[in-house]
Design an enzyme around this catalytic site. Structure first.
Site, PDB file in Angstrom:
ATOM      1  N   LEU A  47       4.516  -1.557 -12.650  1.00 37.57           N
ATOM      2  CA  LEU A  47       3.784  -1.110 -11.476  1.00 37.57           C
ATOM      3  C   LEU A  47       2.439  -1.825 -11.483  1.00 37.57           C
ATOM      4  CD1 LEU A  47       4.321   2.775 -11.301  1.00 37.57           C
ATOM      5  CD2 LEU A  47       5.078   1.085  -9.615  1.00 37.57           C
ATOM      6  N   ASP A  48       1.989  -2.277 -10.330  1.00 38.59           N
ATOM      7  CA  ASP A  48       0.691  -2.952 -10.240  1.00 38.59           C
ATOM      8  C   ASP A  48      -0.431  -2.010 -10.684  1.00 38.59           C
ATOM      9  OD1 ASP A  48       1.883  -5.237  -9.215  1.00 38.59           O
ATOM     10  OD2 ASP A  48       1.658  -4.574  -7.138  1.00 38.59           O
TER      11      ASP A  48
END
Length: 314
Positions: A47-48
């Site tokens: 996930l960013d």
């Protein structure tokens, strides 16, 4: 040469973490690994830093089956901000362009959103974790390099406009159910391009990964507070069994005699195999007396051949 001493204790299972914003998935993983004092751990798809939400972490033997979750579909809630484009396609990037979105209406956005339902093509961002000649694209981007990327086909099973706020920098809240490899920020950028005003992701929250949803997820802060000055074992009750990663596969329970040969890497005969699937299908293999053995594939002659085994019963 002396063998490198391992760090941590053997821990097996799956932790459903609710990632907070501001950290990479790997930074989050390392913090959790230290809290559990775990010997081996890995995550199931990044996930960013901007993003929050469901990030399943695998410990020990569970890392062998993380690919099944990597292949699973995902669900997100996201806020798209119109009128501003950035280098990364999200709020963490530098602004590359500004244009008023004052003419946007809920109806226009809702109509354009429908163009992204179904099978679509995406050109991955230069700030994605995809690799080019062994190097992640984001590292090349930070070094000022841009390389050609091929469009990839992904599937958006459902996309809904939840809310819309008009203005020069209008915002839309959307809900997305998509296949693996789908980039929500690319949807935002492409939607902004379609509407003629540009857009980027200002908030992103993953609500589900495969069968895992946020209702059972725990935060890093909760883990840290619970651990305190206690031993790492106090956190083990948060771990889900290893075979939850393959829970959707049909189960085959073997008697001890067959299980012995299966664990030795040999295909075994079982009269129930034909009722579980066809040649090439995978099954979840367990002991009749309890314990997960691994996964196997159905052969053309109706046997089950080991595909991936756990080192010990879990």
């Amino acid at each position: 040469m002396a063998r490198k001493r391992s760090w941590g204790r053997p821990v097996n299972g799956v932790l459903l973490l609710n990632k907070s914003a501001g950290m990479t998935s790997n930074e989050t993983l390392q913090k959790v690994k230290r809290l559990f004092f775990a010997e081996k751990a890995g995550h199931t798809g990044s996930l960013d830093p901007l993003a929050t939400g469901v990030l399943p972490l695998c410990f020990g033997e569970a890392t062998k089956f993380s690919q099944f979750l990597l292949e699973a579909d995902k669900r997100y809630r996201s806020t798209f901000q119109f009128g501003v484009t950035t280098t990364t396609g999200d709020a963490d990037g530098e602004i590359t362009g500004e244009m008023t979105a004052v003419g946007l209406t809920r109806e226009l956005v809702n109509e354009a959103v429908e163009l992204f339902r179904g099978e679509i093509e995406q050109i991955p961002s230069m700030y994605s974790a995809l690799k080019f000649k062994g190097q992640p694209l984001y590292k090349l981007a930070r070094a000022g390099r841009e390389v050609e990327r091929e469009a990839r086909r992904v599937t958006v099973y459902d996309i809904k406009l939840l809310a819309f706020q008009p203005g020069p920098q209008a915002q839309a809240d959307v809900e997305i159910h998509c296949s693996k490899g789908t980039y929500v920020r690319t949807i935002a950028e492409d939607l902004g391009r379609e509407l003629g005003c540009g857009a980027h992701v200002s908030a992103l929250h993953r609500t589900a990964a495969g069968a895992f949803d946020e209702s059972a997820a725990v935060t890093l802060q909760t883990l840290s507070e619970e651990r305190g000055e206690q031993r790492a074992e106090v956190l083990d009750h948060h771990l889900l069994p290893v075979d939850t990663l393959v829970a959707e596969l049909p189960a085959l329970e073997l008697p001890d005699a067959s299980a012995f040969y299966f664990r030795q890497g040999q295909a075994v005969v079982d009269s129930r195999v034909h009722s579980l699937g066809d040649e090439g299908d995978s099954v979840r293999v367990c002991l009749e007396s309890g314990g997960f053995l691994g996964i196997g594939d159905i052969t053309d002659d109706g046997r089950v051949a080991p595909r991936r085994l756990v080192a010990k019963l879990v």
